[in-house]
Write a protein that holds these residues in place. Structure first.
Motif, short mmCIF file in Angstrom:
data_model
loop_
_atom_site.label_atom_id
_atom_site.label_comp_id
_atom_site.label_asym_id
_atom_site.label_seq_id
_atom_site.Cartn_x
_atom_site.Cartn_y
_atom_site.Cartn_z
N GLU A 6 0.83 -1.20 0.00
CA GLU A 6 0.00 0.00 0.00
C GLU A 6 0.86 1.25 0.00
O GLU A 6 1.89 1.31 0.68
CB GLU A 6 -0.89 0.03 1.24
CG GLU A 6 -1.93 -1.08 1.32
CD GLU A 6 -2.80 -0.90 2.55
OE1 GLU A 6 -3.17 -1.91 3.16
OE2 GLU A 6 -3.09 0.28 2.90
N THR A 7 0.43 2.26 -0.71
CA THR A 7 1.08 3.56 -0.71
C THR A 7 0.01 4.65 -0.75
O THR A 7 -1.15 4.39 -1.09
CB THR A 7 2.01 3.72 -1.93
OG1 THR A 7 1.24 3.49 -3.12
CG2 THR A 7 3.17 2.75 -1.88
N GLY A 9 -0.80 7.13 1.79
CA GLY A 9 -1.35 7.76 2.98
C GLY A 9 -0.58 9.02 3.33
O GLY A 9 0.41 9.38 2.69
N LEU A 20 -5.06 6.44 -2.36
CA LEU A 20 -4.35 5.26 -1.87
C LEU A 20 -4.23 4.25 -3.00
O LEU A 20 -5.13 4.12 -3.82
CB LEU A 20 -5.10 4.63 -0.70
CG LEU A 20 -5.43 5.54 0.48
CD1 LEU A 20 -6.11 4.72 1.58
CD2 LEU A 20 -4.20 6.24 1.00
N CYS A 22 -2.88 0.12 -3.90
CA CYS A 22 -2.58 -1.21 -3.35
C CYS A 22 -2.13 -2.07 -4.53
O CYS A 22 -2.96 -2.46 -5.36
CB CYS A 22 -3.82 -1.78 -2.69
SG CYS A 22 -3.65 -3.46 -2.05
N ARG A 38 -10.91 0.46 6.99
CA ARG A 38 -10.19 1.41 7.83
C ARG A 38 -10.46 1.09 9.29
O ARG A 38 -11.51 0.53 9.64
CB ARG A 38 -10.57 2.84 7.51
CG ARG A 38 -11.99 3.24 7.89
CD ARG A 38 -12.29 4.65 7.40
NE ARG A 38 -13.65 5.08 7.74
CZ ARG A 38 -14.19 6.20 7.30
NH1 ARG A 38 -13.51 7.01 6.49
NH2 ARG A 38 -15.43 6.52 7.65
N VAL A 92 -6.21 4.14 10.01
CA VAL A 92 -5.30 3.32 9.21
C VAL A 92 -6.16 2.60 8.17
O VAL A 92 -7.16 1.97 8.52
CB VAL A 92 -4.53 2.31 10.07
CG1 VAL A 92 -3.63 1.44 9.18
CG2 VAL A 92 -3.70 3.02 11.12
N TYR A 93 -5.76 2.73 6.94
CA TYR A 93 -6.51 2.14 5.83
C TYR A 93 -5.80 0.88 5.34
O TYR A 93 -4.57 0.89 5.13
CB TYR A 93 -6.66 3.14 4.70
CG TYR A 93 -7.71 4.19 4.98
CD1 TYR A 93 -7.48 5.19 5.93
CD2 TYR A 93 -8.93 4.18 4.32
CE1 TYR A 93 -8.44 6.14 6.22
CE2 TYR A 93 -9.90 5.14 4.60
CZ TYR A 93 -9.65 6.10 5.55
OH TYR A 93 -10.61 7.05 5.84
N TYR A 94 -6.57 -0.18 5.14
CA TYR A 94 -6.05 -1.46 4.70
C TYR A 94 -6.76 -1.90 3.42
O TYR A 94 -7.98 -1.79 3.31
CB TYR A 94 -6.30 -2.54 5.74
CG TYR A 94 -5.67 -2.31 7.09
CD1 TYR A 94 -6.34 -1.59 8.08
CD2 TYR A 94 -4.39 -2.80 7.38
CE1 TYR A 94 -5.77 -1.38 9.33
CE2 TYR A 94 -3.81 -2.58 8.62
CZ TYR A 94 -4.51 -1.88 9.59
OH TYR A 94 -3.94 -1.68 10.82
N GLN A 111 -0.44 -3.88 4.26
CA GLN A 111 0.21 -3.61 5.54
C GLN A 111 -0.45 -2.45 6.30
O GLN A 111 -0.17 -2.26 7.48
CB GLN A 111 1.70 -3.30 5.32
CG GLN A 111 2.02 -1.87 4.89
CD GLN A 111 1.86 -1.62 3.41
OE1 GLN A 111 1.27 -2.40 2.68
NE2 GLN A 111 2.40 -0.47 2.98
N THR A 113 -1.95 1.80 5.82
CA THR A 113 -1.33 3.11 5.63
C THR A 113 -2.15 4.14 6.40
O THR A 113 -3.38 4.12 6.39
CB THR A 113 -1.24 3.46 4.13
OG1 THR A 113 -0.52 4.68 3.96
CG2 THR A 113 -2.61 3.61 3.48
N GLN A 114 -1.44 5.02 7.10
CA GLN A 114 -2.11 5.99 7.96
C GLN A 114 -2.62 7.18 7.14
O GLN A 114 -1.87 7.76 6.34
CB GLN A 114 -1.14 6.49 9.03
CG GLN A 114 -1.70 7.58 9.94
CD GLN A 114 -2.77 7.05 10.88
OE1 GLN A 114 -2.60 6.01 11.51
NE2 GLN A 114 -3.87 7.77 11.00
#
Length: 119
Positions: A6-7, A9, A20, A22, A38, A92-94, A111, A113-114
């Motif tokens: 993930e990127t 955040g 975001l 993934c 989230r 935090v997003y998943y 993993q 991302t905040q």
């Protein structure tokens, strides 16, 4: 085996936007279905957006009209475009992805991302 990264955040002011991403890697055939979840401090993890295998999308009422989930098949990547962000979107997003391999399908979590929405 598959893997998700993930990127995207970060910190944004209320009313701002973030995207975001993934990215799925490995010997995969395609992304079958995906969702973004989230989890805010002290709260349960919740589903905010889902993308079905048929391409349909579903959103939590709290983000409907502001968030958009999409898929880039060429890059095996799922995105979550978040607009008009509010402080209550802080979490935090998943990503959660069903990855289709040549002979089987498996489910993976990113993993996390905040995302912080604050002035």
């Amino acid at each position: 085996q598959g893997h998700l990264v993930e990127t995207g955040g970060g910190l944004v002011q209320p009313g701002g936007s973030l995207r975001l991403s993934c990215a799925a890697s490995g010997s995969i055939s395609s992304i079958y279905a995906a969702g973004w979840y989230r989890q805010a401090p002290g709260k349960q993890r919740e589903l905010v957006a889902a993308l079905t295998s048929g391409g349909s999308t579903n959103y939590a009422d709290s983000v409907k009209g502001r968030f958009i989930i999409s898929r880039d098949n060429a890059k095996n990547t799922v995105h979550l475009q978040m607009n008009s962000l509010k402080p209550e979107d802080t979490a935090v997003y998943y990503c959660n992805v069903d990855i289709q391999f040549p002979f089987y399908r498996n489910n993976y979590w990113g993993q996390g991302t905040q995302v912080t929405v604050s002035s």
